[in-house]
Structures are given as structure tokens and as C-alpha cells.
Write a protein that holds these residues in place. Structure first.
Motif, PDB file in Angstrom:
ATOM      1  N   PRO A  61       0.830  -1.211   0.000  1.00  0.00           N
ATOM      2  CA  PRO A  61       0.000   0.000   0.000  1.00  0.00           C
ATOM      3  C   PRO A  61       0.861   1.256   0.000  1.00  0.00           C
ATOM      4  N   PRO A  62       0.402   2.295  -0.688  1.00  0.00           N
ATOM      5  CA  PRO A  62       1.167   3.540  -0.736  1.00  0.00           C
ATOM      6  C   PRO A  62       0.950   4.346   0.538  1.00  0.00           C
ATOM      7  N   LEU A  63       1.754   4.069   1.539  1.00  0.00           N
ATOM      8  CA  LEU A  63       1.655   4.848   2.755  1.00  0.00           C
ATOM      9  C   LEU A  63       2.996   4.934   3.444  1.00  0.00           C
ATOM     10  N   PHE A  64       3.162   6.037   4.154  1.00  0.00           N
ATOM     11  CA  PHE A  64       4.346   6.259   4.964  1.00  0.00           C
ATOM     12  C   PHE A  64       3.902   6.481   6.391  1.00  0.00           C
ATOM     13  N   LEU A  65       4.801   6.153   7.310  1.00  0.00           N
ATOM     14  CA  LEU A  65       4.470   6.317   8.714  1.00  0.00           C
ATOM     15  C   LEU A  65       5.709   6.758   9.466  1.00  0.00           C
ATOM     16  N   ALA A  66       5.479   7.253  10.660  1.00  0.00           N
ATOM     17  CA  ALA A  66       6.569   7.585  11.571  1.00  0.00           C
ATOM     18  C   ALA A  66       6.447   6.657  12.763  1.00  0.00           C
ATOM     19  N   GLU A  67       7.582   6.158  13.177  1.00  0.00           N
ATOM     20  CA  GLU A  67       7.614   5.183  14.268  1.00  0.00           C
ATOM     21  C   GLU A  67       8.628   5.637  15.305  1.00  0.00           C
ATOM     22  N   GLU A  68       8.262   5.503  16.547  1.00  0.00           N
ATOM     23  CA  GLU A  68       9.183   5.820  17.634  1.00  0.00           C
ATOM     24  C   GLU A  68       9.001   4.801  18.745  1.00  0.00           C
ATOM     25  N   GLY A  69      10.087   4.235  19.185  1.00  0.00           N
ATOM     26  CA  GLY A  69      10.027   3.271  20.275  1.00  0.00           C
ATOM     27  C   GLY A  69       9.145   2.075  19.983  1.00  0.00           C
ATOM     28  N   GLY A  70       9.075   1.670  18.710  1.00  0.00           N
ATOM     29  CA  GLY A  70       8.266   0.523  18.331  1.00  0.00           C
ATOM     30  C   GLY A  70       6.797   0.819  18.139  1.00  0.00           C
ATOM     31  N   GLU A  71       6.388   2.066  18.330  1.00  0.00           N
ATOM     32  CA  GLU A  71       4.982   2.453  18.134  1.00  0.00           C
ATOM     33  C   GLU A  71       4.849   3.373  16.932  1.00  0.00           C
ATOM     34  N   ILE A  72       3.808   3.163  16.153  1.00  0.00           N
ATOM     35  CA  ILE A  72       3.516   4.039  15.022  1.00  0.00           C
ATOM     36  C   ILE A  72       2.811   5.274  15.567  1.00  0.00           C
ATOM     37  N   VAL A  73       3.370   6.451  15.266  1.00  0.00           N
ATOM     38  CA  VAL A  73       2.851   7.692  15.839  1.00  0.00           C
ATOM     39  C   VAL A  73       2.325   8.666  14.784  1.00  0.00           C
ATOM     40  N   CYS A  74       2.515   8.340  13.509  1.00  0.00           N
ATOM     41  CA  CYS A  74       2.027   9.215  12.442  1.00  0.00           C
ATOM     42  C   CYS A  74       1.814   8.363  11.193  1.00  0.00           C
ATOM     43  N   HIS A  75       0.829   8.759  10.378  1.00  0.00           N
ATOM     44  CA  HIS A  75       0.493   7.964   9.189  1.00  0.00           C
ATOM     45  C   HIS A  75      -0.019   8.878   8.088  1.00  0.00           C
ATOM     46  N   TYR A  76       0.482   8.654   6.887  1.00  0.00           N
ATOM     47  CA  TYR A  76      -0.075   9.287   5.691  1.00  0.00           C
ATOM     48  C   TYR A  76      -0.208   8.207   4.632  1.00  0.00           C
ATOM     49  N   GLY A  77      -1.421   7.937   4.230  1.00  0.00           N
ATOM     50  CA  GLY A  77      -1.674   6.916   3.226  1.00  0.00           C
ATOM     51  C   GLY A  77      -2.659   7.400   2.188  1.00  0.00           C
ATOM     52  N   ALA A  78      -2.717   6.677   1.102  1.00  0.00           N
ATOM     53  CA  ALA A  78      -3.612   7.059   0.020  1.00  0.00           C
ATOM     54  C   ALA A  78      -4.087   5.809  -0.713  1.00  0.00           C
ATOM     55  N   ILE A  79      -5.221   5.959  -1.333  1.00  0.00           N
ATOM     56  CA  ILE A  79      -5.769   4.901  -2.168  1.00  0.00           C
ATOM     57  C   ILE A  79      -5.569   5.323  -3.617  1.00  0.00           C
ATOM     58  N   ARG A  80      -4.961   4.459  -4.397  1.00  0.00           N
ATOM     59  CA  ARG A  80      -4.709   4.746  -5.816  1.00  0.00           C
ATOM     60  C   ARG A  80      -6.040   4.753  -6.571  1.00  0.00           C
TER      61      ARG A  80
END
Length: 120
Positions: A61-80
């Protein structure tokens, strides 16, 4: 004195603070994304719905995320989306479920996550 090897940790006083790492989606991120969704939007996103939105094609899937300390803390995704304009075919992106954990909002992390998405 020996050099200190580079890490992703910043030590301030006696607490250890890590810098969020921005990266593309990897298989296995689903549960962390679902936890973040529940924190930000105050309701659950069933795994089946997440899979329907993002795993429609055989590609990741086309998405990026930010991870800190093993937890996902930010997400940007899109549907094609395949588009047609004046007889021309093209591709567009429908951004959905954009989210940043409340403790990370206002620090530019979401903007940096979106930039990573755009640059791919």
C-alpha cells in the motif's frame, strides 16, 4: 576518549528521547496503525476494513508512517485511483486516514511524513 557511535537517541537530562523514524509501510504494521487510528479518531478500525482500503492490489500500500520506540505515531496513506480526464487516463491518490498521535502534533512530524510520501 572514545567516539560515541551515532544512534537515533537524544539524551536530555536522565530521560532518553528517540527521534521518530519515517519510513514506508512494512507488512506487520497493521496492528500499530489500527492502534493509532483508535487513539486519534476514538473508535476502532477493523483489520478487514484496513485491508480493504489499502491491500487492494498486489503491490504494497502507498503509505508512509513515523515510528518511535516501536509504536507508530504518524500515518499518511492514500488509495490509488485511476482517472480519466478529457479522454486521457491517469493516476491519482485519494488521501485517507491521515493521522498523527496527539503527543506528536504541532511538531512538523506529519508534514515530514507527507513529504516522504510525495518524494516516492
Amino acid at each position: 576518549m572514545q567516539p560515541i557511535p551515532p544512534t537515533h537517541e537524544i539524551v536530555l537530562s536522565r530521560e532518553v528521547h528517540t527521534v521518530p523514524i519515517i519510513r514506508p509501510y512494512q507488512p506487520g504494521d497493521e496492528q500499530g496503525l489500527i492502534r493509532l487510528f483508535a487513539t486519534v479518531f476514538h473508535h476502532e478500525l477493523p483489520l478487514a476494513v484496513w485491508l480493504w482500503k489499502y491491500r487492494r492490489a498486489s503491490e504494497p500500500p502507498p503509505l508512509f508512517l513515523a515510528e518511535e520506540g516501536g509504536e507508530i505515531v504518524c500515518h499518511y496513506g492514500a488509495i490509488r485511483q485511476e482517472l480519466r480526464w478529457e479522454g486521457q487516463l491517469g493516476v491519482g491518490w485519494d488521501s485517507v486516514d491521515t493521522m498523527c498521535h496527539p503527543q506528536y502534533q504541532g511538531q512538523g512530524l506529519f508534514r515530514r511524513t507527507v513529504q516522504a510520501f510525495i518524494q516516492t
